[in-house]
Design a protein around this motif. Structure first.
Motif, PDB file in Angstrom:
ATOM      1  N   ASP A 281     -33.446  25.787  25.679  1.00  0.00           N
ATOM      2  CA  ASP A 281     -33.931  26.912  24.873  1.00  0.00           C
ATOM      3  C   ASP A 281     -32.775  27.612  24.168  1.00  0.00           C
ATOM      4  OD1 ASP A 281     -36.559  26.501  25.571  1.00  0.00           O
ATOM      5  OD2 ASP A 281     -36.597  28.034  27.143  1.00  0.00           O
ATOM      6  N   ARG A 282     -31.654  27.703  24.839  1.00  0.00           N
ATOM      7  CA  ARG A 282     -30.518  28.458  24.292  1.00  0.00           C
ATOM      8  C   ARG A 282     -29.626  27.612  23.390  1.00  0.00           C
ATOM      9  NH1 ARG A 282     -26.621  32.682  27.579  1.00  0.00           N
ATOM     10  NH2 ARG A 282     -25.049  32.954  25.955  1.00  0.00           N
ATOM     11  N   TYR A 283     -29.434  26.325  23.754  1.00  0.00           N
ATOM     12  CA  TYR A 283     -28.453  25.519  23.034  1.00  0.00           C
ATOM     13  C   TYR A 283     -29.038  24.331  22.279  1.00  0.00           C
ATOM     14  CZ  TYR A 283     -24.732  28.107  25.385  1.00  0.00           C
ATOM     15  OH  TYR A 283     -23.891  29.096  25.813  1.00  0.00           O
ATOM     16  N   MET A 290     -23.756  16.665  23.587  1.00  0.00           N
ATOM     17  CA  MET A 290     -22.326  16.727  23.293  1.00  0.00           C
ATOM     18  C   MET A 290     -21.551  17.195  24.523  1.00  0.00           C
ATOM     19  SD  MET A 290     -20.109  16.169  20.835  1.00  0.00           S
ATOM     20  CE  MET A 290     -20.985  16.260  19.272  1.00  0.00           C
ATOM     21  N   TYR A 291     -22.102  18.156  25.238  1.00  0.00           N
ATOM     22  CA  TYR A 291     -21.483  18.663  26.467  1.00  0.00           C
ATOM     23  C   TYR A 291     -21.305  17.541  27.487  1.00  0.00           C
ATOM     24  CZ  TYR A 291     -21.678  20.812  31.155  1.00  0.00           C
ATOM     25  OH  TYR A 291     -21.472  21.134  32.467  1.00  0.00           O
ATOM     26  N   PHE A 292     -22.341  16.736  27.679  1.00  0.00           N
ATOM     27  CA  PHE A 292     -22.239  15.624  28.625  1.00  0.00           C
ATOM     28  C   PHE A 292     -21.223  14.576  28.156  1.00  0.00           C
ATOM     29  CE2 PHE A 292     -26.877  16.396  29.988  1.00  0.00           C
ATOM     30  CZ  PHE A 292     -26.480  17.113  31.104  1.00  0.00           C
ATOM     31  N   LEU A 293     -21.287  14.198  26.895  1.00  0.00           N
ATOM     32  CA  LEU A 293     -20.586  13.008  26.422  1.00  0.00           C
ATOM     33  C   LEU A 293     -19.137  13.245  26.047  1.00  0.00           C
ATOM     34  CD1 LEU A 293     -23.475  11.375  24.353  1.00  0.00           C
ATOM     35  CD2 LEU A 293     -22.804  10.935  26.720  1.00  0.00           C
ATOM     36  N   GLU A 306     -19.292  28.855  28.692  1.00  0.00           N
ATOM     37  CA  GLU A 306     -18.127  28.627  27.847  1.00  0.00           C
ATOM     38  C   GLU A 306     -18.004  27.156  27.466  1.00  0.00           C
ATOM     39  OE1 GLU A 306     -17.743  32.378  29.944  1.00  0.00           O
ATOM     40  OE2 GLU A 306     -18.108  30.331  30.680  1.00  0.00           O
ATOM     41  N   LYS A 307     -18.274  26.281  28.431  1.00  0.00           N
ATOM     42  CA  LYS A 307     -18.227  24.843  28.142  1.00  0.00           C
ATOM     43  C   LYS A 307     -19.307  24.453  27.133  1.00  0.00           C
ATOM     44  CE  LYS A 307     -14.929  23.478  30.984  1.00  0.00           C
ATOM     45  NZ  LYS A 307     -13.688  22.841  30.491  1.00  0.00           N
ATOM     46  N   ARG A 312     -20.957  23.249  21.502  1.00  0.00           N
ATOM     47  CA  ARG A 312     -21.624  23.652  20.257  1.00  0.00           C
ATOM     48  C   ARG A 312     -20.638  23.642  19.101  1.00  0.00           C
ATOM     49  NH1 ARG A 312     -25.344  28.766  20.568  1.00  0.00           N
ATOM     50  NH2 ARG A 312     -23.430  29.740  21.323  1.00  0.00           N
ATOM     51  N   ALA A 313     -19.418  24.129  19.335  1.00  0.00           N
ATOM     52  CA  ALA A 313     -18.403  24.126  18.279  1.00  0.00           C
ATOM     53  C   ALA A 313     -18.039  22.693  17.881  1.00  0.00           C
ATOM     54  CB  ALA A 313     -17.167  24.885  18.741  1.00  0.00           C
ATOM     55  N   ALA A 314     -17.982  21.792  18.884  1.00  0.00           N
ATOM     56  CA  ALA A 314     -17.669  20.393  18.593  1.00  0.00           C
ATOM     57  C   ALA A 314     -18.768  19.759  17.748  1.00  0.00           C
ATOM     58  CB  ALA A 314     -17.473  19.623  19.895  1.00  0.00           C
ATOM     59  N   TYR A 315     -20.003  20.021  18.114  1.00  0.00           N
ATOM     60  CA  TYR A 315     -21.120  19.479  17.337  1.00  0.00           C
ATOM     61  C   TYR A 315     -21.127  20.058  15.921  1.00  0.00           C
ATOM     62  CZ  TYR A 315     -25.908  18.356  15.951  1.00  0.00           C
ATOM     63  OH  TYR A 315     -27.007  17.900  15.276  1.00  0.00           O
ATOM     64  N   GLN A 316     -20.832  21.354  15.827  1.00  0.00           N
ATOM     65  CA  GLN A 316     -20.768  22.012  14.525  1.00  0.00           C
ATOM     66  C   GLN A 316     -19.707  21.337  13.651  1.00  0.00           C
ATOM     67  OE1 GLN A 316     -22.603  24.960  13.694  1.00  0.00           O
ATOM     68  NE2 GLN A 316     -21.878  24.800  11.600  1.00  0.00           N
ATOM     69  N   ARG A 317     -18.589  20.944  14.262  1.00  0.00           N
ATOM     70  CA  ARG A 317     -17.503  20.312  13.512  1.00  0.00           C
ATOM     71  C   ARG A 317     -17.963  18.990  12.905  1.00  0.00           C
ATOM     72  NH1 ARG A 317     -12.803  21.225  10.740  1.00  0.00           N
ATOM     73  NH2 ARG A 317     -11.274  19.577  11.075  1.00  0.00           N
TER      74      ARG A 317
END
Length: 560
Positions: A281-283, A290-293, A306-307, A312-317
């Motif tokens: 719901d939040r992310y 992306m967090y897992f991989l 924070e992780k 999210r920043a990595a996916y945004q990139r």
């Protein structure tokens, strides 16, 4: 050559499937007595990505993931709530499907057997073990004789002597040895039960997975997966009871590291869980994947907001890289100069080969994603040089970068920005292949290859637009003009219809369509009406878009 770390041998081994060209993977699924948490999703994602990569490498891969729908925990919950265990199991099976389904259809297993659907096979396996002397009946239950299997402990590296020290005598009538475990449990009042040669009863937990793995993938199947917490006793017992019955079991054992929260393994019993649905719901699914991989599957993974923000920043990139490439290709005619830059083709080819090498090396998704980030950085460096007029715009390079990132994300099962299925299909059909040196030439509109116009280009933001000029998908319901066929913003700009753009741009932003705002802002900037250009920029920002000024016009990126 694919190499996988085998928990049985404790080393990486060249992967050679049982049957040439075909791979069978079994992953232990949930016991459905509660809502799934983030930790439950890690093996689900890991082995879906393994299947995806095997298929990418040309194998016909089948992923089986079971559902344990009869178990002590389910029965205990049902009794506490005054319900039947079947009602509890069905409720949480549906919840499991709902929650995991949000990660995407591409991650769903090919087969999802339930323990209650495999009772005949479970009874037959128990019968074989009793007949061979590896199991015995006592008071209607059946127990596996651990000492009858000399190789017991070969997966977990535990010796019988060590297990004896920690063993306790259970209050189970007729049990010969505290190390023995139940493969069939005698019925108790109010519990689910099936007829068997030993009377009414139900299966033990360990025997369920052996029976389902052997039924759907056959003896000696290729890969058995699950979390590290299942190595002992669950997977150890699976090996013992299957091989004791004379049936070769899994050839490669793969175990993902545990997700930790507050320094401890995330588990319902510990009480430090984060429900999967709350995190989604939040992310959203892309960020969680992306967090897992971005961490190797065998490594432990600390859970924190924070992780997730970093993911999210990595996916945004990567999303920004796709949108920037699409925007620069769409507006390439406005570039001061165009031409190929020496070394760019080799750079993309190297990235593709490195991506494939990482994936072949024990499914190193973290290293593979690192290649995509490096390629995106190379593209942004090139565009900085283009904007400074030190290099011509290399459209072939932009197209190859776009196609490589898009196809690689598809292989990793990470949704493309915009979550438009057409984006994935277009990327897959573009002719680029991860691990090969092939690259699309990058010419033409973004809708022709890679990321289609409207899904992830800088001109229209994240809206999915039809050829008629209407908005497709859920965004169409959020604004008045979503179902109205409007002329494209580019055509209105070409005709100088600035008043029309002023009339619709703000409302169209409510449809997630930034194209009219971008065209109007470019007009204001050209006319040096800076205050009005800033008003449109503020409207774009308020609608959730990041705005970047380029020599080719206003580029926007949807914030994740």
């Amino acid at each position: 050559m694919i190499r996988l770390y085998n928990s049985l041998s404790r080393q990486k081994e060249e992967f050679v499937p049982r049957e040439e060209g075909k791979v069978g993977v079994y992953c232990c699924g949930p016991t459905v007595y509660n809502l799934v948490h983030v930790g439950n999703a890690r093996p689900y994602v890991t082995f879906a990505v393994l299947r995806s990569w095997l298929r990418h490498r040309g194998y016909t891969a089948t992923l089986v993931e079971n559902i344990t729908d009869v178990d002590d925990k389910i029965i205990a919950k049902a009794q506490a709530e005054g319900r039947t265990s079947a009602e509890v199991a069905e409720e949480y099976t549906q919840a499991y499907h709902d929650d995991m389904g949000r990660l995407g259809d591409a991650l769903r297993p090919d087969l999802e057997p339930r323990a209650t659907e495999t009772i005949p096979e479970i009874i037959d396996l128990c019968r074989q073990l009793v007949s061979s002397g590896h199991a015995y009946e006592a008071e209607g239950s059946v127990y596996f004789r651990v000492r009858s299997f000399p190789e017991y402990g070969k997966l977990s590296r535990q010796r019988i002597e060590e297990l004896e020290e920690g063993a306790r005598v259970d209050a189970e009538p007729g049990k010969e040895d505290p190390l023995d475990f139940a493969i069939w449990k005698a019925a108790k009042p109010g519990e689910p039960a099936w007829e068997s040669p030993w009377g009414m009863g139900r299966p033990g937990w360990h025997i369920e997975c052996s029976a389902m793995g052997l039924r759907y993938l056959g003896a000696g199947f290729d890969v058995h997966g699950g979390g590290r917490d299942l190595i002992f006793p669950h997977h150890e017992n699976e090996i013992a009871q299957s091989e004791a019955a004379g049936l070769p079991f899994a050839r490669v054992w793969m175990h993902n590291g545990m997700i930790r929260s507050g320094g401890e393994k995330m588990a319902k019993s510990v009480g430090n869980i984060f429900l999967l649905r709350e995190v989604l719901d939040r992310y959203g699914p892309a960020v969680l994947l992306m967090y897992f991989l971005t961490t190797h599957y065998r490594s432990p993974l600390e859970f924190s907001l924070e992780k997730l923000d970093e993911a999210r920043a990595a996916y945004q990139r990567l999303g920004e890289a796709l949108e920037t490439a699409a925007f620069r290709l769409r507006t390439a005619e406005k570039a001061a100069a165009r031409g190929e830059v020496e070394g760019h083709g080799e750079e993309v080819a190297r990235a593709r080969e490195a991506f494939a090498a990482h994936m072949d090396d024990d499914l190193n998704t973290a290293g593979a994603l690192g290649e995509l980030f490096a390629l995106a950085s190379a593209m942004f460096r090139h565009l900085s040089a283009v904007d400074a007029r030190r290099e011509p715009l290399d459209t072939a390079f932009l197209g190859a970068v776009r196609d490589t990132i898009a196809e690689s994300l598809e292989t990793l099962l990470i949704p493309l920005p915009g979550s438009a299925p057409a984006a994935v299909e277009a990327a897959a059909g573009s002719g680029a292949a991860v691990g090969s040196g092939t690259a699309a030439d990058g010419e033409g509109s973004p809708g022709e290859a890679g990321v289609p116009s409207g899904a992830a280009d800088g001109g229209s933001g994240s809206a999915a637009l039809s050829e008629a000029g209407t908005v497709e998908g859920p965004a169409a319901e959020s604004c008045i003009t979503g179902h109205v066929a409007l002329p494209p913003a580019e055509r209105l700009a070409e005709d100088g219809r600035w008043e029309d753009l002023e009339l619709v741009y703000a409302e169209r932003l409510g449809c997630d369509d930034a194209s009219y705002a971008c065209a109007l802002r470019d007009h204001y900037r050209t006319a040096k009406e800076w205050a009005r250009a800033d008003e449109v920029r503020d409207a774009l920002a308020a609608a959730g878009f990041e705005v970047r000024d380029t020599p080719q016009g206003t580029q926007v990126t949807r914030r994740v």
